[in-house]
Design an enzyme around this catalytic site. Sequence first.
Site, short mmCIF file in Angstrom:
data_model
loop_
_atom_site.label_atom_id
_atom_site.label_comp_id
_atom_site.label_asym_id
_atom_site.label_seq_id
_atom_site.Cartn_x
_atom_site.Cartn_y
_atom_site.Cartn_z
N LYS A 1 54.04 41.38 39.84
CA LYS A 1 52.75 41.03 39.25
C LYS A 1 52.75 39.59 38.72
O LYS A 1 51.70 39.00 38.54
CB LYS A 1 52.41 41.97 38.08
CG LYS A 1 52.39 43.46 38.44
CD LYS A 1 51.18 43.81 39.26
CE LYS A 1 51.11 45.31 39.56
NZ LYS A 1 50.13 45.61 40.62
N GLY B 1 43.72 45.34 48.46
CA GLY B 1 42.43 44.77 48.09
C GLY B 1 42.50 43.57 47.17
O GLY B 1 41.51 42.90 46.91
N GLY C 1 38.09 49.51 42.38
CA GLY C 1 39.33 50.20 42.03
C GLY C 1 39.83 51.06 43.18
O GLY C 1 39.09 51.42 44.10
#
Length: 504
Positions: free
Chosen positions: A392, A111, A218
Amino acid sequence: MSLTVADLSRGAMTEFQEKLRQQHEDSMHRELEALIATADKAEAEISRKDFDGFKRLFHRFLQVKGPAVDWAKIHRPPEESIQPYEKIKSKGLPDDISSSLNKLAVVKLNGGLGTSMGCKGPKSLISVRNENTFLDLTVKQIEHLNKTFNANVPLVLMNSFNTDEETKKILQKYKHHRVNIHTFNQSRYPRINKESLLPIAKTMRVNGDNVEAWYPPGHGDIYTSFYNSGLLDKLIAEGKEYIFVSNIDNLGATVDLFILHHLISQPADKRYEFIMEVTDKTRADVKGGTLILYEDHLRLLEIAQVPKAHVDEFKSVTKFKIFNTNNLWISLPAIKRLHENNAMDLEIIVNPKTLDGGLNVIQLETAVGAAIKSFNNAMGVNVPRSRFLPVKTSSDLLLVMSNLYSLDAGSLTMSKKREFPSTPHVKLGSSFTKVQEFLARFENIPDMLELDHLTVSGDVTFGKNVSLKGTVIIIANHGDRIDIPAGAMLENKIVSGNLRILDH
């Protein structure tokens, strides 16, 4: 029995709060109905399902008072509830691995956007190794499994409204790969104004100024949206029993045959419904969620739920020794049962944001791992650190692009030439944040096999075939530029703005 003034005022206060809550819910309901009225019929049907979930979350948000946990009730999990991976591995594998694999589907959480790394579009489409994207590597891993064991493990992508369209376009290129790919969308929830507690959206559109009015709530939303999509029932009908869920940017999250066998080999009445892979905490992981025993259930404790007075204790590596990798093995029939009984209890994460125009909003979110307490026979498995390799930042990207790792059938493994198993600590400065800038600063990726620690700050570039060993710190002061020359070997060196090379 006599009532004191305090009792009466407390009662009046409670009644007032209850009326206020009801007013907020009524106002929210009216606003959501007005939003649905702006959608076409097909979109309205999907949005109504989304909004049902949102209203349940909003209702609970209004009920919540104080910290989500009572610190005095927190205990370390009993030893048997978190098993060492070596113990599970020692049981070996069955002769017929394909029958176990045929009961599995792989779900990747897809997502997120690549904005934090300076990229447009879905994060899964960023190239991370030899021109392969996160999605390419995932498809290669599963295809390799299906070919090697003559199995049929499907890949399921949970997209968001941010990533769905571009991901579906890219999926065309995997048509001839031996892997069935399904997608479903997680819900789309409205951001709410922090003051009025009402949606900031005026229509259901997701374009122009209205983009900021919506958010994907989330990864805890997986249970509801997976069920609503019809895919859950479809996979159960195809004989699938478990899903392996992980973040698509965790390059260590491959299908582990030993954990799968551990799940499938239990007697029917003792089957684990939920396994969370955890790994040992280092100082870099102090904010990661941890497993605790709370009111006789395994429970995921996130830093956002910790009372302020106990945050340092939560970050302690001695008291809470492990953290959640978000690699999860979950029973499909159990998800169906819990969803249909409305028995999935996920703590609400209240995420405050300030939009570009300065408006303060809140997003109500949930985490997929928080559901562990709702499942029967849940357990943790303490896995090697190699199963947690998230990308990340550009610092993470440097590691996975380097010769520290070798690539085989879509899976990255630590090079046998590295003498110790830990990964170096890499900290690249703001000049390296965006992927394009990062790539422009390296003529090729340095040799990092013997590196322990690298810090780079300021305007720094690397020539070809640079070798970094031990601890290397390179700092270009404001206005200076440092070009590390081709073929340079830096071992335990500090390189500062005036280009003096000092022993560290």
